[in-house]
Write a protein that holds these residues in place. Structure first.
Motif, PDB file in Angstrom:
ATOM      1  N   TYR A  65       0.824  -1.202   0.000  1.00 16.34           N
ATOM      2  CA  TYR A  65       0.000   0.000   0.000  1.00 16.34           C
ATOM      3  C   TYR A  65       0.863   1.259   0.000  1.00 16.34           C
ATOM      4  CZ  TYR A  65      -2.847   3.855   1.485  1.00 16.34           C
ATOM      5  OH  TYR A  65      -3.441   5.082   1.531  1.00 16.34           O
ATOM      6  N   SER A  66       0.446   2.220  -0.797  1.00 16.16           N
ATOM      7  CA  SER A  66       0.948   3.590  -0.705  1.00 16.16           C
ATOM      8  C   SER A  66      -0.159   4.485  -1.234  1.00 16.16           C
ATOM      9  CB  SER A  66       2.238   3.798  -1.499  1.00 16.16           C
ATOM     10  OG  SER A  66       1.971   3.900  -2.884  1.00 16.16           O
ATOM     11  N   LEU A  67      -0.198   5.705  -0.755  1.00 13.80           N
ATOM     12  CA  LEU A  67      -1.210   6.650  -1.214  1.00 13.80           C
ATOM     13  C   LEU A  67      -1.111   6.849  -2.715  1.00 13.80           C
ATOM     14  CD1 LEU A  67      -3.494   8.664  -0.711  1.00 13.80           C
ATOM     15  CD2 LEU A  67      -1.746  10.388  -0.204  1.00 13.80           C
ATOM     16  N   GLU A  68       0.097   7.003  -3.225  1.00 16.56           N
ATOM     17  CA  GLU A  68       0.286   7.229  -4.657  1.00 16.56           C
ATOM     18  C   GLU A  68      -0.260   6.059  -5.478  1.00 16.56           C
ATOM     19  OE1 GLU A  68       2.803   7.457  -2.333  1.00 16.56           O
ATOM     20  OE2 GLU A  68       2.730   9.644  -2.212  1.00 16.56           O
ATOM     21  N   LYS A  69       0.000   4.845  -5.009  1.00 14.67           N
ATOM     22  CA  LYS A  69      -0.465   3.664  -5.749  1.00 14.67           C
ATOM     23  C   LYS A  69      -1.980   3.520  -5.715  1.00 14.67           C
ATOM     24  CE  LYS A  69       3.699   0.880  -5.163  1.00 14.67           C
ATOM     25  NZ  LYS A  69       4.250  -0.300  -4.480  1.00 14.67           N
ATOM     26  N   ILE A  70      -2.610   3.797  -4.559  1.00 11.78           N
ATOM     27  CA  ILE A  70      -4.064   3.597  -4.492  1.00 11.78           C
ATOM     28  C   ILE A  70      -4.813   4.680  -5.267  1.00 11.78           C
ATOM     29  CG2 ILE A  70      -4.665   4.818  -2.346  1.00 11.78           C
ATOM     30  CD1 ILE A  70      -6.391   2.100  -1.841  1.00 11.78           C
ATOM     31  N   LEU A  71      -4.192   5.818  -5.476  1.00  9.21           N
ATOM     32  CA  LEU A  71      -4.815   6.826  -6.333  1.00  9.21           C
ATOM     33  C   LEU A  71      -4.860   6.362  -7.788  1.00  9.21           C
ATOM     34  CD1 LEU A  71      -3.301  10.081  -4.812  1.00  9.21           C
ATOM     35  CD2 LEU A  71      -5.706   9.386  -4.736  1.00  9.21           C
ATOM     36  N   LEU A 108     -11.019   5.048  -0.886  1.00 11.29           N
ATOM     37  CA  LEU A 108     -10.595   6.431  -1.096  1.00 11.29           C
ATOM     38  C   LEU A 108     -11.382   7.388  -0.208  1.00 11.29           C
ATOM     39  CD1 LEU A 108     -10.075   6.490  -4.964  1.00 11.29           C
ATOM     40  CD2 LEU A 108      -8.299   6.583  -3.187  1.00 11.29           C
ATOM     41  N   SER A 109     -12.677   7.095   0.003  1.00  8.25           N
ATOM     42  CA  SER A 109     -13.489   7.942   0.881  1.00  8.25           C
ATOM     43  C   SER A 109     -12.944   7.964   2.302  1.00  8.25           C
ATOM     44  CB  SER A 109     -14.946   7.460   0.911  1.00  8.25           C
ATOM     45  OG  SER A 109     -15.554   7.607  -0.345  1.00  8.25           O
ATOM     46  N   LEU A 110     -12.478   6.820   2.780  1.00  5.62           N
ATOM     47  CA  LEU A 110     -11.899   6.762   4.129  1.00  5.62           C
ATOM     48  C   LEU A 110     -10.522   7.425   4.169  1.00  5.62           C
ATOM     49  CD1 LEU A 110     -12.856   3.133   5.249  1.00  5.62           C
ATOM     50  CD2 LEU A 110     -13.945   5.278   5.921  1.00  5.62           C
ATOM     51  N   ILE A 111      -9.721   7.159   3.170  1.00  5.38           N
ATOM     52  CA  ILE A 111      -8.364   7.701   3.131  1.00  5.38           C
ATOM     53  C   ILE A 111      -8.388   9.220   3.023  1.00  5.38           C
ATOM     54  CG2 ILE A 111      -6.251   7.785   1.743  1.00  5.38           C
ATOM     55  CD1 ILE A 111      -6.914   4.746   1.077  1.00  5.38           C
ATOM     56  N   GLU A 112      -9.295   9.758   2.220  1.00  5.42           N
ATOM     57  CA  GLU A 112      -9.333  11.217   2.092  1.00  5.42           C
ATOM     58  C   GLU A 112      -9.828  11.881   3.374  1.00  5.42           C
ATOM     59  OE1 GLU A 112     -12.004  12.944  -0.928  1.00  5.42           O
ATOM     60  OE2 GLU A 112     -13.156  11.092  -0.833  1.00  5.42           O
ATOM     61  N   LEU A 150     -13.109   4.774 -13.976  1.00  2.00           N
ATOM     62  CA  LEU A 150     -11.966   5.620 -13.612  1.00  2.00           C
ATOM     63  C   LEU A 150     -12.385   7.084 -13.562  1.00  2.00           C
ATOM     64  CD1 LEU A 150      -9.094   3.948 -15.642  1.00  2.00           C
ATOM     65  CD2 LEU A 150      -9.287   4.083 -13.156  1.00  2.00           C
ATOM     66  N   LYS A 151     -13.152   7.507 -14.539  1.00  7.85           N
ATOM     67  CA  LYS A 151     -13.647   8.891 -14.557  1.00  7.85           C
ATOM     68  C   LYS A 151     -14.545   9.138 -13.346  1.00  7.85           C
ATOM     69  CE  LYS A 151     -16.535  11.997 -17.284  1.00  7.85           C
ATOM     70  NZ  LYS A 151     -17.375  12.117 -18.483  1.00  7.85           N
ATOM     71  N   THR A 152     -15.404   8.177 -13.023  1.00  7.23           N
ATOM     72  CA  THR A 152     -16.321   8.314 -11.894  1.00  7.23           C
ATOM     73  C   THR A 152     -15.551   8.404 -10.578  1.00  7.23           C
ATOM     74  OG1 THR A 152     -18.001   7.089 -13.126  1.00  7.23           O
ATOM     75  CG2 THR A 152     -18.338   7.300 -10.759  1.00  7.23           C
ATOM     76  N   ILE A 153     -14.535   7.551 -10.402  1.00  5.46           N
ATOM     77  CA  ILE A 153     -13.721   7.617  -9.184  1.00  5.46           C
ATOM     78  C   ILE A 153     -13.044   8.973  -9.083  1.00  5.46           C
ATOM     79  CG2 ILE A 153     -11.536   6.772  -8.186  1.00  5.46           C
ATOM     80  CD1 ILE A 153     -12.563   3.975  -8.572  1.00  5.46           C
ATOM     81  N   TYR A 154     -12.476   9.428 -10.187  1.00  8.37           N
ATOM     82  CA  TYR A 154     -11.800  10.728 -10.187  1.00  8.37           C
ATOM     83  C   TYR A 154     -12.776  11.836  -9.806  1.00  8.37           C
ATOM     84  CZ  TYR A 154      -9.120  14.728 -11.862  1.00  8.37           C
ATOM     85  OH  TYR A 154      -8.465  15.920 -11.952  1.00  8.37           O
ATOM     86  N   LEU A 155     -13.958  11.823 -10.381  1.00  5.29           N
ATOM     87  CA  LEU A 155     -14.945  12.870 -10.075  1.00  5.29           C
ATOM     88  C   LEU A 155     -15.510  12.732  -8.665  1.00  5.29           C
ATOM     89  CD1 LEU A 155     -16.786  13.112 -13.511  1.00  5.29           C
ATOM     90  CD2 LEU A 155     -15.103  14.707 -12.540  1.00  5.29           C
ATOM     91  N   ASN A 156     -15.682  11.492  -8.189  1.00  5.61           N
ATOM     92  CA  ASN A 156     -16.156  11.280  -6.815  1.00  5.61           C
ATOM     93  C   ASN A 156     -15.185  11.849  -5.783  1.00  5.61           C
ATOM     94  OD1 ASN A 156     -18.405   9.915  -7.745  1.00  5.61           O
ATOM     95  ND2 ASN A 156     -17.685   7.881  -7.151  1.00  5.61           N
ATOM     96  N   HIS A 157     -13.911  11.910  -6.140  1.00  3.77           N
ATOM     97  CA  HIS A 157     -12.865  12.332  -5.204  1.00  3.77           C
ATOM     98  C   HIS A 157     -12.014  13.447  -5.813  1.00  3.77           C
ATOM     99  CE1 HIS A 157     -13.933   8.826  -2.823  1.00  3.77           C
ATOM    100  NE2 HIS A 157     -13.971   8.172  -3.961  1.00  3.77           N
ATOM    101  N   TYR A 161      -7.955  14.185  -5.376  1.00  2.00           N
ATOM    102  CA  TYR A 161      -7.005  13.991  -6.471  1.00  2.00           C
ATOM    103  C   TYR A 161      -6.270  15.292  -6.788  1.00  2.00           C
ATOM    104  CZ  TYR A 161      -7.997   9.163  -7.704  1.00  2.00           C
ATOM    105  OH  TYR A 161      -8.072   7.797  -7.688  1.00  2.00           O
ATOM    106  N   LEU A 162      -6.990  16.403  -6.808  1.00  2.00           N
ATOM    107  CA  LEU A 162      -6.349  17.688  -7.093  1.00  2.00           C
ATOM    108  C   LEU A 162      -5.316  18.025  -6.017  1.00  2.00           C
ATOM    109  CD1 LEU A 162      -9.406  19.802  -8.316  1.00  2.00           C
ATOM    110  CD2 LEU A 162      -7.553  18.858  -9.712  1.00  2.00           C
ATOM    111  N   GLU A 163      -5.664  17.765  -4.764  1.00  2.00           N
ATOM    112  CA  GLU A 163      -4.739  18.044  -3.658  1.00  2.00           C
ATOM    113  C   GLU A 163      -3.493  17.171  -3.729  1.00  2.00           C
ATOM    114  OE1 GLU A 163      -4.513  17.056   1.094  1.00  2.00           O
ATOM    115  OE2 GLU A 163      -6.502  17.417   0.230  1.00  2.00           O
ATOM    116  N   LYS A 164      -3.668  15.900  -4.019  1.00  5.06           N
ATOM    117  CA  LYS A 164      -2.553  14.947  -3.963  1.00  5.06           C
ATOM    118  C   LYS A 164      -1.755  14.855  -5.257  1.00  5.06           C
ATOM    119  CE  LYS A 164      -3.439  13.881   0.229  1.00  5.06           C
ATOM    120  NZ  LYS A 164      -2.602  14.449   1.267  1.00  5.06           N
TER     121      LYS A 164
END
Length: 172
Positions: A65-71, A108-112, A150-157, A161-164
């Motif tokens: 696990y890493s934040l970069e990888k799970i994004l 991602l919801s928990l991690i963010e 992928l688009k939906t995950i990006y838009l959901n978060h 994504y912009l921050e990280k």
């Protein structure tokens, strides 16, 4: 997602471990995972190594696990332990993930929200393979379905994504 959300909301326990009817967990998985959550408030997701069984077998190789990888892609299977209270701070398993990957979206919801991830050593989850011979074949979806998710995950978060990762146009 909808059925899982209803079940979790109606549950009375402190912890949640989604387990599909055809998969299994090891005898010590819950005890070890609960101990981690009980002793570490910042940790919000506990998972482990996994093994395939049924029409396919072998170790399910998960990257560390890493934040970069799970994004960039899911690293945690659906059968990870988390607190119900943490779940209630999210929208749960998002029904807009219509072809799958709702677990990745939820992690991602928990991690963010600042929750950390812990991977137990050893194999404690057993994922059944049916008729196809591989985990990937069990989870096949079209390229268009993958692109939509992928688009939906990006838009959901989006803010996360912009921050990280920064703005995609600026990265380009």
């Amino acid at each position: 997602s909808i059925a899982r959300n209803i079940a979790i909301k109606r549950s009375t326990g402190e912890y949640i471990l989604p387990l599909d009817a055809d998969d299994r967990i090891g005898p010590n998985y819950l005890e070890e995972a609960v101990k981690i959550l009980d002793n570490h408030n910042k940790i919000g997701i506990v998972y482990c190594d996994a093994e395939l069984f049924g029409d396919g077998n072998g170790r399910w190789e998960l990257p560390e696990y890493s934040l970069e990888k799970i994004l960039m892609g899911n690293l945690i299977f659906c059968c990870a332990l988390f607190r119900k209270n943490d779940y209630l701070e999210t929208i749960g398993f998002n029904p807009n993930m219509i072809y799958g990957w709702e677990d990745w979206d939820f992690w991602l919801s928990l991690i963010e929200r600042g929750k950390e991830v812990y991977k137990l050593p050893g194999i404690h989850f057993y994922y059944r393979i049916k008729n196809s011979g591989s985990r990937e074949a069990n989870l096949q979806m079209s390229l268009n379905e993958q692109k939509l998710l992928l688009k939906t995950i990006y838009l959901n978060h989006l803010d996360f994504y912009l921050e990280k990762m920064g703005h995609p146009i600026e990265l380009y």
